[in-house]
Design a protein around this motif. Structure first.
Motif, mmCIF file in Angstrom:
data_model
loop_
_atom_site.group_PDB
_atom_site.id
_atom_site.type_symbol
_atom_site.label_atom_id
_atom_site.label_comp_id
_atom_site.label_asym_id
_atom_site.label_seq_id
_atom_site.Cartn_x
_atom_site.Cartn_y
_atom_site.Cartn_z
ATOM 1 N N ARG A 183 -9.833 -1.974 -3.175
ATOM 2 C CA ARG A 183 -9.360 -0.617 -3.436
ATOM 3 C C ARG A 183 -10.399 0.183 -4.224
ATOM 4 O O ARG A 183 -10.563 1.380 -4.000
ATOM 5 C CB ARG A 183 -8.026 -0.671 -4.165
ATOM 6 C CG ARG A 183 -7.032 -1.511 -3.378
ATOM 7 C CD ARG A 183 -5.634 -1.395 -3.874
ATOM 8 N NE ARG A 183 -4.782 -2.349 -3.163
ATOM 9 C CZ ARG A 183 -3.521 -2.153 -2.854
ATOM 10 N NH1 ARG A 183 -2.937 -1.021 -3.182
ATOM 11 N NH2 ARG A 183 -2.820 -3.070 -2.217
ATOM 12 N N TYR B 41 0.851 -1.185 0.000
ATOM 13 C CA TYR B 41 0.000 0.000 0.000
ATOM 14 C C TYR B 41 0.890 1.240 0.000
ATOM 15 O O TYR B 41 1.757 1.392 0.873
ATOM 16 C CB TYR B 41 -0.911 0.021 1.227
ATOM 17 C CG TYR B 41 -1.951 -1.071 1.228
ATOM 18 C CD1 TYR B 41 -3.246 -0.816 0.774
ATOM 19 C CD2 TYR B 41 -1.641 -2.362 1.680
ATOM 20 C CE1 TYR B 41 -4.209 -1.820 0.782
ATOM 21 C CE2 TYR B 41 -2.595 -3.360 1.690
ATOM 22 C CZ TYR B 41 -3.873 -3.083 1.229
ATOM 23 O OH TYR B 41 -4.829 -4.072 1.228
ATOM 24 N N TRP C 48 -3.616 6.076 2.844
ATOM 25 C CA TRP C 48 -3.922 4.878 3.623
ATOM 26 C C TRP C 48 -3.497 5.070 5.075
ATOM 27 O O TRP C 48 -2.451 5.637 5.358
ATOM 28 C CB TRP C 48 -3.222 3.651 3.045
ATOM 29 C CG TRP C 48 -3.684 3.252 1.680
ATOM 30 C CD1 TRP C 48 -3.047 3.452 0.493
ATOM 31 C CD2 TRP C 48 -4.899 2.562 1.362
ATOM 32 N NE1 TRP C 48 -3.781 2.946 -0.547
ATOM 33 C CE2 TRP C 48 -4.926 2.386 -0.048
ATOM 34 C CE3 TRP C 48 -5.961 2.086 2.116
ATOM 35 C CZ2 TRP C 48 -5.979 1.751 -0.697
ATOM 36 C CZ3 TRP C 48 -7.012 1.447 1.471
ATOM 37 C CH2 TRP C 48 -7.011 1.287 0.079
#
Length: 312
Positions: A134, A84, A120
């Motif tokens: 996502r 991420y 994130w």
């Protein structure tokens, strides 16, 4: 070239091809383990970059620990690393004037263009991996921000949108952050870059804004005039106080001078008295029994000594 030579060349080529195939087979047999080891080695590790965080997935099941940047080992072919990017991202949202636009308090339809800046939450990546995709995250950000923007715009008239854009943006940011709190992201900022409406209202707004600007200019000019008048009053009072102070100072000087003159006169009288007493003292000390007046009167034309009084 005759047939015999051609036959010999053909046989030579066949022998050469057979030898080449044999050597290639031996090379492939030798290279296969090397290639297999190389593939296994590549599949056994993953690099998490400095701007990334990772979640290890083993046999389709995510582990809860968040992986920090570095070289991460894993079981090849049965586990992998989901990475991420934690850098801030910008999501542009726009809806035009029309059926999908926002409705203002005075029942006018407007379009809006705004941006949501997010990233994130690295402390909740396990939740992001196990509960959301996502695409779902992006869809939820877009839908929540759009709904909140329309709700807030409905609290203002079309004429207040530009004037109170800062307040609207602040409210929108607060509500988007609050509504997206359950989602494993961090919303850092929300900005409104543009409002849009039809040409008729655009002309009216420009006219209204111009009138408001003139009114504000008149108010500012009035404030300036009042300030100048107050300044003049203060200056006049200061001059009056200064003149009073000068008059009082002159009076004090005159009184001091008069008092000085009075004291000087008194001092002169005292000194004269003292002188008279000193003269009288000397006269007494030198008295021989004969009184002498302060002024000896001589008869006009007489000869001899002055008139003596009290001669014995």
């Amino acid at each position: 070239m005759n047939k015999k030579n051609m036959e010999e060349n053909r046989m030579t080529e066949e022998v050469f091809i057979k030898i080449l195939k044999t050597r290639l087979k031996k090379s492939l047999l030798f290279m296969m383990p090397v290639l297999l080891l190389l593939i296994v080695g590549v599949q056994s590790c993953t690099i998490v970059r400095p701007n990334q965080r990772g979640i290890k997935v083993f046999l389709g099941r995510a582990e809860q620990n968040t992986l920090q940047p570095g070289l991460i080992l894993k079981v090849p072919f049965v586990s992998w690393i989901e990475t991420y990017d934690i850098n801030p991202r910008e999501l542009n949202i726009e809806y035009p004037v029309g059926s999908g636009g926002a409705i203002t308090k005075d029942m006018q339809t407007v379009g809006v263009r705004f941006q949501v800046f997010w990233n994130w939450d690295e402390n909740r990546l396990y939740q992001a991996q196990t509960r959301f995709t996502r695409d779902e995250i992006l869809r939820q950000i877009r839908q929540t921000a759009t709904n909140e923007a329309k709700s807030i715009i409905g609290q203002y008239s079309i004429y207040e949108l530009v004037e109170k854009q800062r307040n609207i943006t602040s409210k929108l940011q607060e509500q988007v952050i609050d509504m997206l709190a359950p989602v494993p992201i961090v919303v850092s900022k929300v900005t409104i870059s543009n409002f849009d409406w039809n040409a008729e209202f655009d002309a009216k707004i420009k006219e209204t804004m111009a009138a408001a600007q003139k009114s504000k200019m008149a108010e500012e000019e009035l404030k300036i005039a009042k300030t100048q008048a107050q300044t003049q009053v203060v200056e006049a009072q200061a001059r009056l106080d200064a003149e009073k102070s000068n008059a009082e100072a002159e009076k004090i000087k005159a009184d001091a001078k008069a008092y000085g003159n009075k004291m000087l006169s008194q001092n002169i009288d005292v000194e004269l008295k003292i002188r008279q007493l000193e003269i009288e003292k000397i006269r007494v000390e030198k008295w021989n029994g004969v009184y002498v007046s302060d002024v000896a009167v001589m008869p006009f034309g007489s000869l001899g000594s002055p008139n003596l009084v009290g001669n014995k």
